[in-house]
Design an enzyme around this catalytic site. Structure first.
Site, PDB file in Angstrom:
ATOM      1  N   HIS A  19    -102.931 -92.204  45.087  1.00  0.00           N
ATOM      2  CA  HIS A  19    -101.745 -93.265  45.172  1.00  0.00           C
ATOM      3  C   HIS A  19    -100.594 -92.546  45.659  1.00  0.00           C
ATOM      4  CE1 HIS A  19    -104.301 -95.138  41.711  1.00  0.00           C
ATOM      5  NE2 HIS A  19    -104.152 -95.995  42.729  1.00  0.00           N
ATOM      6  N   LYS A  43    -103.596-107.716  28.584  1.00  0.00           N
ATOM      7  CA  LYS A  43    -104.717-106.796  28.798  1.00  0.00           C
ATOM      8  C   LYS A  43    -104.236-105.225  28.388  1.00  0.00           C
ATOM      9  CE  LYS A  43    -106.973-108.541  32.788  1.00  0.00           C
ATOM     10  NZ  LYS A  43    -106.722-108.854  34.210  1.00  0.00           N
ATOM     11  N   ARG A  92    -110.069 -97.176  50.816  1.00  0.00           N
ATOM     12  CA  ARG A  92    -111.013 -96.058  50.693  1.00  0.00           C
ATOM     13  C   ARG A  92    -112.260 -96.370  51.342  1.00  0.00           C
ATOM     14  NH1 ARG A  92    -110.308 -95.649  44.407  1.00  0.00           N
ATOM     15  NH2 ARG A  92    -110.170 -97.819  44.918  1.00  0.00           N
ATOM     16  N   SER A 130    -109.148 -94.589  39.637  1.00  0.00           N
ATOM     17  CA  SER A 130    -108.766 -94.385  38.540  1.00  0.00           C
ATOM     18  C   SER A 130    -109.664 -94.706  37.664  1.00  0.00           C
ATOM     19  CB  SER A 130    -107.492 -95.560  38.273  1.00  0.00           C
ATOM     20  OG  SER A 130    -106.477 -95.176  39.268  1.00  0.00           O
TER      21      SER A 130
HETATM   22  P1  ADP Z   1    -105.706-102.273  41.610  1.00  0.00           P
HETATM   23  O1  ADP Z   1    -106.129-102.670  40.500  1.00  0.00           O
HETATM   24  O2  ADP Z   1    -104.744-103.407  42.019  1.00  0.00           O
HETATM   25  O3  ADP Z   1    -106.902-102.227  42.667  1.00  0.00           O
HETATM   26  P2  ADP Z   1    -105.247 -99.621  41.583  1.00  0.00           P
HETATM   27  O4  ADP Z   1    -104.390 -98.679  40.750  1.00  0.00           O
HETATM   28  O5  ADP Z   1    -106.848 -99.189  41.469  1.00  0.00           O
HETATM   29  O6  ADP Z   1    -104.954-101.061  41.385  1.00  0.00           O
HETATM   30  O7  ADP Z   1    -104.964 -99.072  43.316  1.00  0.00           O
HETATM   31  C1  ADP Z   1    -103.922 -99.631  43.859  1.00  0.00           C
HETATM   32  C2  ADP Z   1    -103.942 -99.285  45.320  1.00  0.00           C
HETATM   33  O8  ADP Z   1    -104.379 -97.910  45.687  1.00  0.00           O
HETATM   34  C3  ADP Z   1    -105.027-100.247  45.982  1.00  0.00           C
HETATM   35  O9  ADP Z   1    -104.952-100.607  47.352  1.00  0.00           O
HETATM   36  C4  ADP Z   1    -106.410 -99.167  46.104  1.00  0.00           C
HETATM   37  O10 ADP Z   1    -107.273 -99.378  47.099  1.00  0.00           O
HETATM   38  C5  ADP Z   1    -105.424 -97.955  46.428  1.00  0.00           C
HETATM   39  N1  ADP Z   1    -106.197 -96.807  45.876  1.00  0.00           N
HETATM   40  C6  ADP Z   1    -106.766 -96.416  44.906  1.00  0.00           C
HETATM   41  N2  ADP Z   1    -107.244 -95.110  44.851  1.00  0.00           N
HETATM   42  C7  ADP Z   1    -106.693 -94.454  46.261  1.00  0.00           C
HETATM   43  C8  ADP Z   1    -107.432 -93.416  46.788  1.00  0.00           C
HETATM   44  N3  ADP Z   1    -107.920 -92.342  46.126  1.00  0.00           N
HETATM   45  N4  ADP Z   1    -106.886 -93.256  48.310  1.00  0.00           N
HETATM   46  C9  ADP Z   1    -105.898 -94.329  48.748  1.00  0.00           C
HETATM   47  N5  ADP Z   1    -105.735 -95.354  48.141  1.00  0.00           N
HETATM   48  C10 ADP Z   1    -106.288 -95.532  46.837  1.00  0.00           C
END
Ligand code: ADP
Length: 154
Positions: A19, A43, A92, A130
């Site tokens: 992120h 949630k 990703r 995550s």
């Molecule tokens: P959500 O629950 O909305 O998917 P996340 O916190 O999991 O939220 O992810 C937010 C954004 O960051 C999404 O667009 C996700 O694809 C992107 N993201 C998550 N991990 C990575 C990573 N390792 N590299 C690049 N983008 C990522």
């Protein structure tokens, strides 16, 4: 001149180096990046919201163009309210793409002028998710190398 403001929405449970990379690269394109932690009061999160907000603020303390906020609303509505015409998201793999494609369409439906900008993940950060980090943490594994801050005392 009009400021180019992007909202980077996500659960960020936790916010990872993947992120962070998207935010830093987003700053090359946008004047301001707002990290929006989407939080539904019903949630339960794994990492508490206040802890995560504080850690993200620390991560970007030297970047006045980066803001952090939590919201409980449709992302597109929040973007409009914040004056953010751009949504920033990371990609990703093809699984992300399928999901992001639908979400981007819905966001456009709610806020017609919004433009979603996707950044392809940096290869060394692609395996970071995550969900996996939560599992590692739950079973006692150290997760520091995946995070741009120290998590301690959660
Ligand atoms: P959500 O629950 O909305 O998917 P996340 O916190 O999991 O939220 O992810 C937010 C954004 O960051 C999404 O667009 C996700 O694809 C992107 N993201 C998550 N991990 C990575 C990573 N390792 N590299 C690049 N983008 C990522």
């Amino acid at each position: 001149m009009n400021q180019r403001i992007a909202l980077f929405p996500g659960s960020f449970d936790p916010f990872t180096k993947g992120h962070e990379d998207i935010v830093l690269r987003g700053l090359e394109i946008f004047d301001q990046v707002i990290i929006g932690i989407g939080h539904n009061a019903n949630k339960k999160r794994y990492f508490p919201l206040d802890v995560m907000m504080q850690r993200i603020e620390t991560t970007f303390e030297n970047y006045p163009q980066v803001q952090v906020m939590a919201y409980d609303d449709l992302t597109a509505n929040k973007a409009r309210e914040m004056g953010a015409r751009f949504l920033l998201r990371g990609l990703r793999n093809t699984t992300d793409f399928e999901y992001e494609n639908s979400i981007a369409q819905v966001n456009r439906y709610v806020y017609e002028e919004v433009e979603t900008v996707f950044l392809i993940t940096s290869p060394h950060l692609a395996p970071i998710s995550s969900t996996i980090i939560r599992d590692l943490h739950r079973y006692g594994h150290n997760i520091d190398e995946f995070l741009p801050y120290q998590i301690v005392q959660v």
